[in-house]
Design a protein around this motif. Sequence first.
Motif, short mmCIF file in Angstrom:
data_model
loop_
_atom_site.label_atom_id
_atom_site.label_comp_id
_atom_site.label_asym_id
_atom_site.label_seq_id
_atom_site.Cartn_x
_atom_site.Cartn_y
_atom_site.Cartn_z
N LYS A 51 22.48 20.67 26.23
CA LYS A 51 22.37 20.70 24.76
C LYS A 51 20.96 20.36 24.31
CE LYS A 51 27.13 19.71 23.45
NZ LYS A 51 28.02 18.73 22.82
N LEU A 52 20.39 19.30 24.87
CA LEU A 52 19.04 18.90 24.47
C LEU A 52 18.01 19.96 24.87
CD1 LEU A 52 19.18 15.09 25.33
CD2 LEU A 52 19.13 16.13 23.05
N TRP A 53 18.12 20.47 26.09
CA TRP A 53 17.16 21.47 26.56
C TRP A 53 17.25 22.76 25.74
CZ3 TRP A 53 17.76 26.34 28.73
CH2 TRP A 53 16.60 26.90 29.27
N SER A 54 18.46 23.23 25.49
CA SER A 54 18.63 24.49 24.76
C SER A 54 18.23 24.36 23.29
CB SER A 54 20.06 25.02 24.89
OG SER A 54 20.97 24.13 24.33
N ASP A 55 18.26 23.14 22.75
CA ASP A 55 17.81 22.90 21.37
C ASP A 55 16.31 22.61 21.30
OD1 ASP A 55 20.39 23.24 20.44
OD2 ASP A 55 20.81 21.10 20.29
N GLY A 56 15.63 22.68 22.46
CA GLY A 56 14.20 22.40 22.49
C GLY A 56 13.86 20.93 22.39
N GLN A 57 14.84 20.08 22.70
CA GLN A 57 14.64 18.63 22.61
C GLN A 57 14.83 17.97 23.97
OE1 GLN A 57 17.54 17.39 19.73
NE2 GLN A 57 16.41 18.25 18.02
N GLY A 58 14.44 18.65 25.04
CA GLY A 58 14.63 18.15 26.39
C GLY A 58 14.03 16.78 26.64
N LEU A 59 12.93 16.47 25.96
CA LEU A 59 12.29 15.17 26.16
C LEU A 59 13.17 14.01 25.69
CD1 LEU A 59 8.55 15.89 25.32
CD2 LEU A 59 9.58 15.39 27.54
N GLU A 60 14.14 14.29 24.83
CA GLU A 60 15.06 13.24 24.36
C GLU A 60 15.91 12.70 25.51
OE1 GLU A 60 15.07 11.86 21.27
OE2 GLU A 60 13.30 13.13 21.00
N LEU A 61 16.03 13.46 26.58
CA LEU A 61 16.80 13.04 27.75
C LEU A 61 16.04 12.00 28.58
CD1 LEU A 61 19.46 13.69 29.34
CD2 LEU A 61 18.08 15.26 30.70
N THR A 62 14.74 11.96 28.43
CA THR A 62 13.87 11.12 29.26
C THR A 62 14.14 9.64 29.06
OG1 THR A 62 12.17 12.81 28.97
CG2 THR A 62 11.48 10.73 29.94
N ASP A 63 14.22 8.92 30.16
CA ASP A 63 14.39 7.47 30.16
C ASP A 63 13.21 6.83 29.44
OD1 ASP A 63 15.14 4.85 30.66
OD2 ASP A 63 14.72 4.94 32.80
#
Length: 150
Positions: A51-63
């Motif tokens: 979800k985060l990657w496909s919304d262009g927010q992949g960095l939100e997953l980062t610790d």
Amino acid sequence: MAPEYAMQGLFSVKSDVFSFGVLLLEMISGRKNNSFHLQEHGESLLILAWKLWSDGQGLELTDLSIKESCDAIQVVKCIHIGLLCVQDDPTNRPTMLLVVHMLGVDTIPLTRPSLPTFSVGRDVRPLNPIGLVHKTSTVNEVTISDVSPR
């Protein structure tokens, strides 16, 4: 655990690729995939990453402990590769040789992964204050007790 192994007992070299993808996403997020099983919506780390990657927010997953010091482009690339590794269909997963090559070279175009659908979520019902008995009223307002074993 790869879905084909968990559901049908089928094991292949692509099962290891699936496990590597989960491990890669766990390292980036700082969370275990199995830590999501008590959430209300039953989302797994894989679904959250998708979800985060496909919304262009992949960095939100980062610790948070690595977010300040990491290379954002490399993190998003690793999330993308992790998602390619956890495809439901083993034939859509890359080989480990290709994964190593993708991690080491920036010139390889990465294909778009599909939504990982394998998830072991559950519906979480509210517990009573003691936490041992689920109470539900029936039509005639008689309660039903469901005692959970220890």
